[in-house]
Design a protein around this motif. Structure first.
Motif, PDB file in Angstrom:
ATOM      1  N   PRO A  22      -7.695   4.264   2.035  1.00  0.00           N
ATOM      2  CA  PRO A  22      -8.830   3.212   2.588  1.00  0.00           C
ATOM      3  C   PRO A  22      -8.724   2.771   1.426  1.00  0.00           C
ATOM      4  CG  PRO A  22      -9.181   5.441   2.149  1.00  0.00           C
ATOM      5  CD  PRO A  22      -7.754   5.390   2.359  1.00  0.00           C
ATOM      6  N   THR A  23      -8.879   1.070   2.131  1.00  0.00           N
ATOM      7  CA  THR A  23      -9.439   0.063   0.646  1.00  0.00           C
ATOM      8  C   THR A  23     -10.502  -0.534   0.370  1.00  0.00           C
ATOM      9  OG1 THR A  23      -8.385  -1.679   3.282  1.00  0.00           O
ATOM     10  CG2 THR A  23      -6.780  -0.739   0.974  1.00  0.00           C
ATOM     11  N   GLU A  64      -9.081  -9.710 -10.543  1.00  0.00           N
ATOM     12  CA  GLU A  64      -8.343  -9.380  -8.906  1.00  0.00           C
ATOM     13  C   GLU A  64      -7.385  -9.440  -9.341  1.00  0.00           C
ATOM     14  OE1 GLU A  64     -10.425 -14.097  -9.313  1.00  0.00           O
ATOM     15  OE2 GLU A  64     -10.814 -12.844  -6.621  1.00  0.00           O
ATOM     16  N   ASN A  65      -5.978  -9.605  -9.832  1.00  0.00           N
ATOM     17  CA  ASN A  65      -5.142  -9.127  -9.462  1.00  0.00           C
ATOM     18  C   ASN A  65      -4.657  -7.470  -9.660  1.00  0.00           C
ATOM     19  OD1 ASN A  65      -5.588  -9.619 -12.393  1.00  0.00           O
ATOM     20  ND2 ASN A  65      -3.820  -8.470 -12.645  1.00  0.00           N
ATOM     21  N   VAL A  66      -5.602  -7.012 -10.108  1.00  0.00           N
ATOM     22  CA  VAL A  66      -5.241  -5.145 -10.107  1.00  0.00           C
ATOM     23  C   VAL A  66      -5.396  -5.016  -8.444  1.00  0.00           C
ATOM     24  CG1 VAL A  66      -6.000  -3.243 -11.024  1.00  0.00           C
ATOM     25  CG2 VAL A  66      -5.651  -5.134 -12.807  1.00  0.00           C
ATOM     26  N   LEU A  67      -6.993  -5.601  -8.448  1.00  0.00           N
ATOM     27  CA  LEU A  67      -7.792  -5.608  -6.585  1.00  0.00           C
ATOM     28  C   LEU A  67      -6.698  -5.358  -5.727  1.00  0.00           C
ATOM     29  CD1 LEU A  67     -10.402  -4.595  -5.735  1.00  0.00           C
ATOM     30  CD2 LEU A  67     -11.232  -6.721  -5.525  1.00  0.00           C
ATOM     31  N   THR A  94      -5.244  -3.105  -3.345  1.00  0.00           N
ATOM     32  CA  THR A  94      -5.228  -3.104  -1.581  1.00  0.00           C
ATOM     33  C   THR A  94      -3.505  -2.972  -0.909  1.00  0.00           C
ATOM     34  OG1 THR A  94      -7.291  -4.148  -2.604  1.00  0.00           O
ATOM     35  CG2 THR A  94      -6.769  -4.905   0.385  1.00  0.00           C
ATOM     36  N   MET A  95      -2.534  -4.112  -1.714  1.00  0.00           N
ATOM     37  CA  MET A  95      -1.565  -4.063  -1.150  1.00  0.00           C
ATOM     38  C   MET A  95      -0.661  -2.992  -0.608  1.00  0.00           C
ATOM     39  SD  MET A  95       0.300  -7.775  -2.968  1.00  0.00           S
ATOM     40  CE  MET A  95      -0.026  -9.079  -2.170  1.00  0.00           C
ATOM     41  N   LEU A  96      -1.146  -2.382  -1.518  1.00  0.00           N
ATOM     42  CA  LEU A  96      -0.003  -0.711  -2.087  1.00  0.00           C
ATOM     43  C   LEU A  96      -1.389   0.170  -1.172  1.00  0.00           C
ATOM     44  CD1 LEU A  96       1.482   0.167  -3.872  1.00  0.00           C
ATOM     45  CD2 LEU A  96       0.189   1.690  -4.849  1.00  0.00           C
ATOM     46  N   GLY A 111       4.031  -6.031  -5.465  1.00  0.00           N
ATOM     47  CA  GLY A 111       3.103  -6.196  -4.439  1.00  0.00           C
ATOM     48  C   GLY A 111       2.951  -8.573  -4.434  1.00  0.00           C
ATOM     49  N   ILE A 112       2.289  -8.237  -4.888  1.00  0.00           N
ATOM     50  CA  ILE A 112       1.991 -10.528  -4.699  1.00  0.00           C
ATOM     51  C   ILE A 112       2.910 -10.638  -5.120  1.00  0.00           C
ATOM     52  CG2 ILE A 112       0.172 -12.283  -6.424  1.00  0.00           C
ATOM     53  CD1 ILE A 112      -1.039 -10.000  -7.228  1.00  0.00           C
ATOM     54  N   LEU A 113       3.801 -10.570  -5.829  1.00  0.00           N
ATOM     55  CA  LEU A 113       5.037 -11.059  -6.408  1.00  0.00           C
ATOM     56  C   LEU A 113       6.338 -10.524  -5.386  1.00  0.00           C
ATOM     57  CD1 LEU A 113       7.331 -12.223  -8.035  1.00  0.00           C
ATOM     58  CD2 LEU A 113       8.153 -10.424  -8.429  1.00  0.00           C
ATOM     59  N   LYS A 114       6.595  -9.979  -4.126  1.00  0.00           N
ATOM     60  CA  LYS A 114       6.680  -9.390  -3.407  1.00  0.00           C
ATOM     61  C   LYS A 114       6.560 -10.438  -1.663  1.00  0.00           C
ATOM     62  CE  LYS A 114       8.512  -6.572  -0.244  1.00  0.00           C
ATOM     63  NZ  LYS A 114       9.468  -7.367   1.495  1.00  0.00           N
ATOM     64  N   ARG A 115       4.982 -10.765  -1.913  1.00  0.00           N
ATOM     65  CA  ARG A 115       4.538 -11.286  -0.945  1.00  0.00           C
ATOM     66  C   ARG A 115       4.846 -12.144  -0.952  1.00  0.00           C
ATOM     67  NH1 ARG A 115      -2.027 -11.367  -0.516  1.00  0.00           N
ATOM     68  NH2 ARG A 115      -2.181 -12.045  -2.402  1.00  0.00           N
TER      69      ARG A 115
END
Ligand code: ATP
Ligand code: MG
Length: 299
Positions: free
Chosen positions: A90-91, A74-77, A81-83, A133-137
């Protein structure tokens, strides 16, 4: 392109998810010849092709409809998705099933001697990670400005090597962090492997195959968690014994030849039976207690 006659599933070629992904598909009855180091492996008994790639490529392949399904963390997904959202690409994809492997957490970690008092003390620090991405969010939500040191691997050595002040990496046991003199200070995301599906329209035949595979996956996952328990129980303590067995609302009770005082009890339990419970069963007079694994299950 001509109409595709076979379903395509992308799985990780080699890494933490590859063995479990292959095992899951095999447990659904899919025969796959994976001996050759090929990008594509064909199933011998189902109209399915497996695409074996780096895990980072899987969400994109699904979102672009190049493959119909993927098995990925899920982390890669989430990261992809954020990128893509930021780049207006498309996501589209659906999570069909959360799988019972690949569990991990994405955590901030600092050197043992770092006096960590909360996310604020990472303000203006450099943080090494593979998933910016996840870190920045997370740090944006906390209002903490920081800079990134992007590393695709070996993130855990970044602080010791003087590349960063902290790291944000995937952790399962924490042993790698400890071995590198780091302490986990904040869990910012929890992940597990998921089965994802593209927006590709499936033919009736493919939809039927998907439904069957999903049911078989559920059966495999439930079987892994369940146990078949058999024991001999004294009739006088039957109710107390049944109460001790997890998920045993409808036990099978059978007569024992040559023993009027005891019955045989068979139960499919939704949980493992711990030694402590077995010892309590014995105290209540139970004997011949057997706990057996279940291979497949259809409810
Ligand atoms: P690839 O070469 O395919 O890009 P990778 O090095 O990026 O592989 P792996 O280390 O094989 O990735 O991990 C794949 C996935 O396994 C992770 O994205 C994560 O979802 C999951 N995982 C579970 N536990 C861990 C862990 N302790 N460390 C890293 N990943 C973990
Ligand atoms: Mg990767």
């Amino acid at each position: 392109m001509t109409e595709q006659k076979r379903l395509r599933i992308a799985i990780q070629k080699s890494g933490r998810l590859s063995d479990d992904s292959q095992a899951l598909l095999k447990s659904c009855g899919m025969k796959i010849n994976l001996r050759q180091q090929r990008l594509i492996a064909h199933s011998e008994n189902m109209p399915v092709d497996l695409l074996r790639v780096r895990d980072d490529d899987i969400p994109g392949l699904v979102m672009d409809g190049v493959v119909d399904f993927g098995i990925v963390g899920e982390n890669v997904l989430e990261e992809e998705t954020m990128l893509r959202t930021a780049q207006n690409e498309p996501t589209d994809c659906d999570i069909l099933k959360r799988l019972d492997f690949g569990d991990c957490r994405f955590s901030l970690a600092v050197a043992e001697e770092f006096d960590y008092t909360g996310p604020q003390c990472l303000a203006n620090k450099r943080i090494a990670t593979s998933y910016p991405g996840i870190l920045k969010r997370y740090l944006d939500e906390q209002g903490v400005p920081f800079s990134t040191c992007m590393l695709a691997g070996s993130v855990e050595v970044a602080t010791r090597a003087g590349l960063a002040d902290a790291i944000c990496d995937l952790v399962s046991t924490g042993a790698t962090l400890e071995a590198n003199g780091l302490k986990e200070v904040e869990v910012i995301y929890r992940s597990q492997a998921v089965l994802i599906k593209s927006k590709n329209k499936l033919s009736d035949e493919h939809q039927e195959l998907l439904d069957r595979l999903l049911m078989r996956m559920q059966g495999t996952m439930e079987a892994k968690e369940s146990k078949y328990i058999m024991l001999h129980a004294p009739k006088t303590h039957l109710d107390q014994i049944v109460d001790l067995l997890p998920g045993s609302e409808h036990p099978t009770v059978l007569a024992l030849a040559g023993d009027e005082d005891k019955v045989a009890l068979h139960v499919v339990s939704t949980e493992n039976l711990f030694w402590e419970t077995m010892e309590k069963l014995k105290t209540l007079g139970a004997s011949s207690i057997l706990v057996m694994p279940i291979e497949k299950m259809l409810r």
